[in-house]
Design a protein around this motif. Structure first.
Motif, PDB file in Angstrom:
ATOM      1  N   ASP A  75     -33.298-108.781 -42.125  1.00 19.33           N
ATOM      2  CA  ASP A  75     -33.671-107.377 -42.233  1.00 19.33           C
ATOM      3  C   ASP A  75     -33.309-106.810 -43.610  1.00 19.33           C
ATOM      4  OD1 ASP A  75     -33.969-104.606 -41.946  1.00 19.33           O
ATOM      5  OD2 ASP A  75     -33.358-104.631 -39.866  1.00 19.33           O
ATOM      6  N   THR A  76     -32.416-107.454 -44.320  1.00 19.50           N
ATOM      7  CA  THR A  76     -31.963-106.994 -45.633  1.00 19.50           C
ATOM      8  C   THR A  76     -31.125-108.098 -46.256  1.00 19.50           C
ATOM      9  OG1 THR A  76     -30.940-105.131 -46.797  1.00 19.50           O
ATOM     10  CG2 THR A  76     -29.836-105.893 -44.802  1.00 19.50           C
ATOM     11  N   ASP A  77     -30.611-107.876 -47.469  1.00 18.13           N
ATOM     12  CA  ASP A  77     -29.667-108.827 -48.056  1.00 18.13           C
ATOM     13  C   ASP A  77     -28.861-108.163 -49.162  1.00 18.13           C
ATOM     14  OD1 ASP A  77     -31.336-108.944 -50.338  1.00 18.13           O
ATOM     15  OD2 ASP A  77     -31.294-111.114 -50.438  1.00 18.13           O
ATOM     16  N   ILE A  78     -28.211-108.952 -49.986  1.00 17.54           N
ATOM     17  CA  ILE A  78     -27.309-108.442 -51.016  1.00 17.54           C
ATOM     18  C   ILE A  78     -28.021-107.523 -52.012  1.00 17.54           C
ATOM     19  CG2 ILE A  78     -26.006-109.168 -53.073  1.00 17.54           C
ATOM     20  CD1 ILE A  78     -24.738-111.313 -51.475  1.00 17.54           C
ATOM     21  N   ILE A  79     -29.290-107.747 -52.272  1.00 23.44           N
ATOM     22  CA  ILE A  79     -30.019-106.878 -53.204  1.00 23.44           C
ATOM     23  C   ILE A  79     -29.932-105.426 -52.738  1.00 23.44           C
ATOM     24  CG2 ILE A  79     -32.289-106.268 -54.127  1.00 23.44           C
ATOM     25  CD1 ILE A  79     -31.258-108.694 -55.519  1.00 23.44           C
ATOM     26  N   SER A  80     -30.021-105.201 -51.436  1.00 23.29           N
ATOM     27  CA  SER A  80     -29.912-103.829 -50.923  1.00 23.29           C
ATOM     28  C   SER A  80     -28.537-103.246 -51.224  1.00 23.29           C
ATOM     29  CB  SER A  80     -30.162-103.796 -49.416  1.00 23.29           C
ATOM     30  OG  SER A  80     -31.508-104.082 -49.142  1.00 23.29           O
ATOM     31  N   SER A  81     -27.500-104.054 -51.078  1.00 18.39           N
ATOM     32  CA  SER A  81     -26.153-103.575 -51.403  1.00 18.39           C
ATOM     33  C   SER A  81     -26.059-103.188 -52.878  1.00 18.39           C
ATOM     34  CB  SER A  81     -25.102-104.639 -51.083  1.00 18.39           C
ATOM     35  OG  SER A  81     -25.036-104.868 -49.692  1.00 18.39           O
ATOM     36  N   PHE A 100     -24.787-113.596 -55.121  1.00 23.92           N
ATOM     37  CA  PHE A 100     -26.240-113.680 -55.090  1.00 23.92           C
ATOM     38  C   PHE A 100     -26.734-114.932 -55.808  1.00 23.92           C
ATOM     39  CE2 PHE A 100     -30.501-112.766 -56.672  1.00 23.92           C
ATOM     40  CZ  PHE A 100     -31.130-112.480 -55.474  1.00 23.92           C
ATOM     41  N   LYS A 101     -26.087-115.287 -56.902  1.00 22.05           N
ATOM     42  CA  LYS A 101     -26.484-116.472 -57.675  1.00 22.05           C
ATOM     43  C   LYS A 101     -26.292-117.766 -56.897  1.00 22.05           C
ATOM     44  CE  LYS A 101     -25.548-114.222 -62.046  1.00 22.05           C
ATOM     45  NZ  LYS A 101     -24.579-114.056 -63.118  1.00 22.05           N
ATOM     46  N   PHE A 140     -35.740-106.156 -58.685  1.00 24.99           N
ATOM     47  CA  PHE A 140     -36.396-107.461 -58.576  1.00 24.99           C
ATOM     48  C   PHE A 140     -37.015-107.876 -59.910  1.00 24.99           C
ATOM     49  CE2 PHE A 140     -35.887-106.597 -54.105  1.00 24.99           C
ATOM     50  CZ  PHE A 140     -35.618-107.846 -53.586  1.00 24.99           C
ATOM     51  N   LYS A 141     -37.647-106.936 -60.600  1.00 24.19           N
ATOM     52  CA  LYS A 141     -38.217-107.239 -61.922  1.00 24.19           C
ATOM     53  C   LYS A 141     -37.126-107.678 -62.887  1.00 24.19           C
ATOM     54  CE  LYS A 141     -42.286-104.260 -61.896  1.00 24.19           C
ATOM     55  NZ  LYS A 141     -42.867-103.020 -62.460  1.00 24.19           N
ATOM     56  N   LYS A 142     -36.024-106.944 -62.901  1.00 29.25           N
ATOM     57  CA  LYS A 142     -34.905-107.259 -63.800  1.00 29.25           C
ATOM     58  C   LYS A 142     -34.386-108.674 -63.562  1.00 29.25           C
ATOM     59  CE  LYS A 142     -30.692-105.664 -63.046  1.00 29.25           C
ATOM     60  NZ  LYS A 142     -29.609-104.706 -62.804  1.00 29.25           N
ATOM     61  N   ARG A 143     -34.386-109.098 -62.321  1.00 32.44           N
ATOM     62  CA  ARG A 143     -33.875-110.421 -61.963  1.00 32.44           C
ATOM     63  C   ARG A 143     -34.963-111.504 -62.013  1.00 32.44           C
ATOM     64  NH1 ARG A 143     -28.835-110.161 -59.536  1.00 32.44           N
ATOM     65  NH2 ARG A 143     -28.090-108.025 -59.316  1.00 32.44           N
ATOM     66  N   GLY A 144     -36.187-111.098 -62.265  1.00 33.71           N
ATOM     67  CA  GLY A 144     -37.285-112.067 -62.320  1.00 33.71           C
ATOM     68  C   GLY A 144     -37.599-112.694 -60.973  1.00 33.71           C
ATOM     69  N   ILE A 145     -37.406-111.950 -59.902  1.00 30.98           N
ATOM     70  CA  ILE A 145     -37.611-112.454 -58.549  1.00 30.98           C
ATOM     71  C   ILE A 145     -38.977-112.000 -58.040  1.00 30.98           C
ATOM     72  CG2 ILE A 145     -36.777-112.396 -56.167  1.00 30.98           C
ATOM     73  CD1 ILE A 145     -33.982-111.780 -57.339  1.00 30.98           C
ATOM     74  N   PRO A 146     -39.821-112.946 -57.632  1.00 35.44           N
ATOM     75  CA  PRO A 146     -41.128-112.560 -57.084  1.00 35.44           C
ATOM     76  C   PRO A 146     -40.968-111.722 -55.818  1.00 35.44           C
ATOM     77  CG  PRO A 146     -40.989-114.934 -57.423  1.00 35.44           C
ATOM     78  CD  PRO A 146     -39.625-114.383 -57.654  1.00 35.44           C
ATOM     79  N   LEU A 147     -41.880-110.804 -55.655  1.00 38.53           N
ATOM     80  CA  LEU A 147     -41.810-109.851 -54.560  1.00 38.53           C
ATOM     81  C   LEU A 147     -43.220-109.619 -54.038  1.00 38.53           C
ATOM     82  CD1 LEU A 147     -39.799-107.785 -53.226  1.00 38.53           C
ATOM     83  CD2 LEU A 147     -40.451-106.202 -55.028  1.00 38.53           C
TER      84      LEU A 147
END
Length: 179
Positions: A75-81, A100-101, A140-147
């Protein structure tokens, strides 16, 4: 194991979609630990609560993974924190980045803000949904993570999400058979 994370601003249908996806895949939906923690703290959260919330979320994920739940629907993860701590407190503990890494790559589905707001006593920013959603997108953009952005009715969200998940599962199987 495929880890699917539903993410985004408040009141975007993450929990509802997680439950529907978990039912479809006969997997366990990992709930948002913050809801339980928020109730325990009577809604009075500080920067000192960020780590216990993140650790509680990770514990719930680990418990579901240990049961063999696959895909793991979160339902969520560390990015939300990270996003919410940055918003509310102007900072977040470095531990979140470090942890996260170490996590396996995930499939992130961003639930859009195109559904009606529902007040449940824990949500507090109906007028800031777009602002918060943009904070998630920027993180997400800053981390280069596809969304992948998931919009529309619950049924449309389910269809799009399940197609994305199925494609990722098939790609994982294909990669595994090539080894």
């Amino acid at each position: 194991m495929l880890r699917v994370v539903l993410t985004g601003s408040e009141c975007t249908g993450k929990s509802t979609l997680a439950a529907k996806l978990a039912e479809h895949y006969k997997a366990e939906a990992v709930p948002e630990y913050l809801r339980e923690y928020f109730a325990l703290k009577n809604g009075n959260l500080t920067i000192d609560d960020v780590l216990p919330i993140a650790r509680g979320q990770l514990r719930l994920e680990a418990e579901a993974a240990a049961k063999g739940s696959s895909p793991l629907i979160c339902d969520t993860d560390i990015i939300s924190s990270i996003v919410y701590a940055s918003h509310y407190f102007g900072e977040y503990p470095q531990w979140l980045d470090d942890k996260f890494k170490t996590l396996a790559p995930s499939l992130y589905l961003l639930c859009d803000i195109d559904i009606p707001w529902q007040d449940d006593g824990q949500r507090d920013m109906p007028e800031e949904r777009e602002y918060m959603q943009n904070l998630f997108i920027e993180e997400f953009k800053k981390r280069g993570i596809p969304l992948q952005i998931i919009s529309g009715s619950l049924e449309r969200r389910f269809i799009k999400s399940s197609r994305i998940i199925d494609a990722e599962i098939n790609a994982m199987i294909h990669r595994a058979t090539k080894k």
